[in-house]
Design an enzyme around this catalytic site. Structure first.
Site, short mmCIF file in Angstrom:
data_model
loop_
_atom_site.label_atom_id
_atom_site.label_comp_id
_atom_site.label_asym_id
_atom_site.label_seq_id
_atom_site.Cartn_x
_atom_site.Cartn_y
_atom_site.Cartn_z
N LYS A 49 -9.69 2.49 -2.08
CA LYS A 49 -9.88 1.88 -0.76
C LYS A 49 -11.19 2.34 -0.13
CE LYS A 49 -7.31 1.46 3.63
NZ LYS A 49 -6.09 1.94 4.34
N CYS B 212 -5.40 -3.06 2.67
CA CYS B 212 -5.10 -2.95 4.09
C CYS B 212 -6.32 -3.07 5.01
CB CYS B 212 -4.34 -1.65 4.35
SG CYS B 212 -3.38 -1.65 5.90
N GLU C 17 0.84 -1.19 0.00
CA GLU C 17 0.00 0.00 0.00
C GLU C 17 0.88 1.25 0.00
OE1 GLU C 17 -3.60 1.80 2.82
OE2 GLU C 17 -2.06 0.52 3.71
#
Length: 262
Positions: free
Chosen positions: A109, A143, A43
């Site tokens: 995300k 994540c 990330e």
């Protein structure tokens, strides 16, 4: 049946130093001597997990996306990882899926890490990206998404699964590594798929330590690869028949709850 070869690059990141990070990753990619099809980076691989996107954001025509295009074309690989993208005055923690021919897909995300103020600086996405490669379907996430199983949960339509491989790219601190390792295994078991979790190592400027602990896990939850506390470039070939075998032998998916995500 189809095989798929992917390479995990678990690397340290120079804090907010785009040039240094891209050079380091270029050297690692060009030094690979094993054939691979997909290279997975952590990330925010160009900057580290920074909360000043206004200083480091790029457009989709910017330097880092161009770098990904060059790496993919020159090395004949698909390359993926997340970076900071600005669009219409908003900042996204955006995973890029770069093909060797320059075509791209992307995923913004969805779950922003409020504990680290990510939600104060970035805009969440609302659409999953499931890529297709050689008959494989690959669900790409970032994540903190790992903590929200509904977002990755398989939904079967006409007896067909949505994906065969689930990839998480991360900057996940060592102090919560037990959760990282446990949840990655859980996602593999509950979705009857391969899972690859790719994390960084080293310290950031807030003295947060990242132990890596990148993992590749099979559809039964067995760990095929685990690397703590060190930079590493690891290549593994996955067999799709293993996914199909598990789903046929243990058809738990038939008893799953139907649901809709809003």
């Amino acid at each position: 049946m189809s095989s798929l070869t992917l390479t995990i690059i678990q690397t340290d990141l120079s804090w907010e130093n785009k040039a240094a990070n891209l050079q380091r990753l270029k050297e690692k990619i060009e030094a690979m001597d094993e054939r691979t099809e997909i290279v997975v980076l952590p990330e925010m691989f160009s900057t580290g997990f920074t909360m000043v996107p206004e200083l480091f954001a790029e457009t989709m025509e910017g330097e880092t996306v161009a770098w990904m295009k060059e790496m993919a074309e020159n090395n004949k690989i698909i390359i993926t990882g997340s970076l900071i993208i600005e669009e219409d005055g908003q900042y996204f923690n955006r995973l890029i899926w770069m093909l060797p021919n320059g075509q791209t897909g992307h995923y913004d995300k969805r779950h922003l890490f409020g504990y680290g103020d990510e939600d104060k600086h970035y805009t969440p996405g609302n659409k999953r990206l499931i890529a297709s490669v050689k008959g494989w379907r690959i669900n790409l996430q970032v994540c903190y998404d790992l903590r929200f199983p509904v977002w990755s949960r398989q939904q079967y339509v006409s007896m067909e699964s949505e994906y065969d491989l689930l990839i998480y790219v991360a900057n996940w601190p060592e102090r919560r590594s037990h959760a990282w390792k446990t949840l990655l295994c859980a996602r593999a078991i509950e979705n009857q798929c391969f899972v690859a979790g790719v994390n960084r190592v080293g310290k950031d400027n807030k003295n947060v330590y990242y132990s890596g602990d990148s993992l590749v896990i099979d559809p039964l939850g067995q760990v095929l690869y685990h690397m703590p506390d060190a930079e590493d470039v690891f290549t593994i070939t996955l067999q799709k028949e293993e996914v199909d075998k598990v789903r046929t032998q243990f058809p738990f998916w038939k008893d799953a709850d139907a649901f809709t995500i809003h």
